[in-house]
Design a protein around this motif. Structure first.
Motif, PDB file in Angstrom:
ATOM      1  N   ARG A 141       0.738  -1.174  -0.013  1.00 13.76           N
ATOM      2  CA  ARG A 141      -0.024   0.002  -0.017  1.00 13.76           C
ATOM      3  C   ARG A 141       0.648   1.163   0.072  1.00 13.76           C
ATOM      4  NH1 ARG A 141      -4.122  -2.679   4.328  1.00 13.76           N
ATOM      5  NH2 ARG A 141      -5.399  -3.790   2.598  1.00 13.76           N
ATOM      6  N   LYS A 142       1.992   1.220   0.718  1.00 12.87           N
ATOM      7  CA  LYS A 142       2.827   2.479   0.756  1.00 12.87           C
ATOM      8  C   LYS A 142       3.339   2.639  -0.518  1.00 12.87           C
ATOM      9  CE  LYS A 142       3.786   2.237   5.714  1.00 12.87           C
ATOM     10  NZ  LYS A 142       4.689   1.716   6.776  1.00 12.87           N
ATOM     11  N   SER A 143       3.621   1.582  -1.305  1.00 15.12           N
ATOM     12  CA  SER A 143       4.490   1.612  -2.395  1.00 15.12           C
ATOM     13  C   SER A 143       3.302   2.172  -3.691  1.00 15.12           C
ATOM     14  CB  SER A 143       4.914   0.341  -2.916  1.00 15.12           C
ATOM     15  OG  SER A 143       3.696  -0.321  -3.608  1.00 15.12           O
ATOM     16  N   GLY A 144       2.062   2.419  -3.318  1.00 18.86           N
ATOM     17  CA  GLY A 144       1.302   2.801  -4.252  1.00 18.86           C
ATOM     18  C   GLY A 144       0.684   1.700  -4.889  1.00 18.86           C
ATOM     19  N   LEU A 145       0.371   0.590  -4.666  1.00 19.30           N
ATOM     20  CA  LEU A 145      -0.181  -0.698  -5.169  1.00 19.30           C
ATOM     21  C   LEU A 145       0.237  -0.645  -6.824  1.00 19.30           C
ATOM     22  CD1 LEU A 145      -3.565  -0.055  -3.324  1.00 19.30           C
ATOM     23  CD2 LEU A 145      -1.710  -1.822  -2.844  1.00 19.30           C
ATOM     24  N   GLU A 146      -0.818  -0.997  -7.496  1.00 20.54           N
ATOM     25  CA  GLU A 146      -0.661  -1.124  -9.174  1.00 20.54           C
ATOM     26  C   GLU A 146      -0.949   0.351  -9.658  1.00 20.54           C
ATOM     27  OE1 GLU A 146       0.336  -4.136 -10.627  1.00 20.54           O
ATOM     28  OE2 GLU A 146       0.516  -4.433  -8.386  1.00 20.54           O
ATOM     29  N   PHE A 182       8.233  -2.969 -10.365  1.00 25.51           N
ATOM     30  CA  PHE A 182       9.431  -3.478  -9.882  1.00 25.51           C
ATOM     31  C   PHE A 182      10.419  -2.106  -9.905  1.00 25.51           C
ATOM     32  CE2 PHE A 182      13.851  -4.583 -10.662  1.00 25.51           C
ATOM     33  CZ  PHE A 182      14.077  -5.505  -9.507  1.00 25.51           C
ATOM     34  N   VAL A 183      10.346  -1.303 -10.829  1.00 25.98           N
ATOM     35  CA  VAL A 183      11.490   0.012 -10.832  1.00 25.98           C
ATOM     36  C   VAL A 183      10.852   1.002  -9.808  1.00 25.98           C
ATOM     37  CG1 VAL A 183      11.799   2.019 -12.206  1.00 25.98           C
ATOM     38  CG2 VAL A 183      11.875  -0.390 -12.954  1.00 25.98           C
ATOM     39  N   ARG A 184       9.592   1.217  -9.480  1.00 28.74           N
ATOM     40  CA  ARG A 184       8.910   1.933  -8.544  1.00 28.74           C
ATOM     41  C   ARG A 184       9.343   1.641  -7.087  1.00 28.74           C
ATOM     42  NH1 ARG A 184       3.678   1.308  -7.085  1.00 28.74           N
ATOM     43  NH2 ARG A 184       3.286   0.622  -9.246  1.00 28.74           N
ATOM     44  N   TRP A 185       9.463   0.304  -6.867  1.00 27.35           N
ATOM     45  CA  TRP A 185       9.667  -0.452  -5.643  1.00 27.35           C
ATOM     46  C   TRP A 185      11.214  -0.023  -5.265  1.00 27.35           C
ATOM     47  CZ3 TRP A 185       8.049  -6.111  -6.342  1.00 27.35           C
ATOM     48  CH2 TRP A 185       6.586  -6.074  -6.112  1.00 27.35           C
ATOM     49  N   GLN A 186      12.029  -0.213  -6.471  1.00 22.93           N
ATOM     50  CA  GLN A 186      13.479   0.439  -6.261  1.00 22.93           C
ATOM     51  C   GLN A 186      13.563   1.577  -5.734  1.00 22.93           C
ATOM     52  OE1 GLN A 186      15.725  -1.209  -9.552  1.00 22.93           O
ATOM     53  NE2 GLN A 186      16.544  -2.777  -8.165  1.00 22.93           N
ATOM     54  N   GLU A 231      15.395   7.973 -13.342  1.00 27.42           N
ATOM     55  CA  GLU A 231      15.331   8.281 -12.177  1.00 27.42           C
ATOM     56  C   GLU A 231      16.123   7.370 -11.209  1.00 27.42           C
ATOM     57  OE1 GLU A 231      11.806  10.082 -10.199  1.00 27.42           O
ATOM     58  OE2 GLU A 231      10.911  10.372 -12.134  1.00 27.42           O
ATOM     59  N   ILE A 232      16.357   6.134 -11.871  1.00 27.44           N
ATOM     60  CA  ILE A 232      17.457   5.291 -10.935  1.00 27.44           C
ATOM     61  C   ILE A 232      18.518   4.804 -11.793  1.00 27.44           C
ATOM     62  CG2 ILE A 232      17.091   2.800 -10.123  1.00 27.44           C
ATOM     63  CD1 ILE A 232      14.035   3.412 -10.061  1.00 27.44           C
ATOM     64  N   ASP A 233      19.515   4.640 -11.051  1.00 29.45           N
ATOM     65  CA  ASP A 233      20.847   4.358 -11.816  1.00 29.45           C
ATOM     66  C   ASP A 233      20.845   2.903 -11.716  1.00 29.45           C
ATOM     67  OD1 ASP A 233      22.609   6.883 -10.116  1.00 29.45           O
ATOM     68  OD2 ASP A 233      21.746   6.939 -11.987  1.00 29.45           O
TER      69      ASP A 233
END
Length: 255
Positions: free
Chosen positions: A176-181, A196-200, A245-247
């Protein structure tokens, strides 16, 4: 022996477009219930309720029918709605066509129970499409997992080198904190990579469990393919906004 996974809920959203999809989901659920005392929720989204799936499902499965005249299954939206109803500590978003060795499922939940990880994939790097021949052999032999394990080299590798689809487990609060789908992703494709990228990006702890995940082959209709070339362009742009936004992000979209 059955293992206690009553603290976990498996969520399956389905649009029954072929008999193969029905057979695959029945096999997938059967494998879970064979080894675990757990919670399984199935939502069927369709333009018409015929009662068939409800009659065929194991009585231990929590079934819901959702009226939907849209020919495209809005999967991300439905998963979010299903997650709102979850009351267990852990949840698994589980594709209707996947099979995982039971030990990998158990290991995934045990990792979450230790409290230091937010998300777990119940496989490492091999997401394998069974092919129709091996699928039929598996189903004809009462879902004998040994058939799948022995024939891995005869299967097609899906989305290498770092697949992120098929199934995952998570702490519900972390999810839920990650924003779900992300409901900007409509229909099939790329949403697994974006997630997956958003979790990272947001610093969540992600683990993988050693072993393969099997995908039971089925015909691919409009809900298993990108509907239009524009969809590929739009979804790739959305993913790239996050990738930038992710290396060293290991995910790259596959079509």
């Amino acid at each position: 022996m059955k293992y206690d996974l009553t603290d976990t809920t498996f969520l399956i959203i389905i649009r029954l477009d072929t008999i193969e999809r029905l057979e695959n989901m029945q096999a997938s659920i059967s494998c879970l219930l064979k080894h675990f005392d757990t919670n399984i929720k199935v939502w069927e989204s369709s333009c018409r309720y015929n009662g068939l799936l409800k009659k065929l499902l194991d009585k231990r499965v929590d079934y819901t029918f959702v009226q939907d005249d849209d020919p495209i299954l809005f999967r991300t939206m439905y998963i979010n709605r299903m997650t709102e109803e979850v009351k267990t500590h852990y949840v698994s978003i589980w594709d209707a066509d996947v099979i995982a060795p039971y030990q990998q499922v158990l290991d995934s939940v045990n990792i979450l129970r230790n409290g230091k990880v937010d998300f777990v994939y119940p496989y490492e790097t091999l997401f394998l499409d069974t092919t129709s021949v091996i699928r039929n052999l598996f189903l004809n032999n009462r879902n004998n997992l040994k058939i799948l394990m022995r024939n891995q080299k005869r299967m097609s590798v899906m989305y290498p080198p770092n697949p992120v689809g098929g199934a995952f487990f998570c702490n519900v609060e972390s999810y839920r904190k990650s924003g779900l789908e992300n409901e900007d992703f409509y229909g099939w494709g790329v949403e697994d990579g974006e997630r997956f990228v958003r979790w990272q990006k947001r610093g969540f702890e992600i683990r993988r469990v050693k072993g393969p995940l099997f995908h039971l082959s089925h015909p691919r209709g409009i809900n298993s393919l990108l509907q239009h070339p524009d969809q590929s362009l739009i979804k790739t742009k959305l993913l790239n906004l996050i990738n930038n936004e992710i290396d060293n992000c290991p995910y790259s979209p596959n079509f």
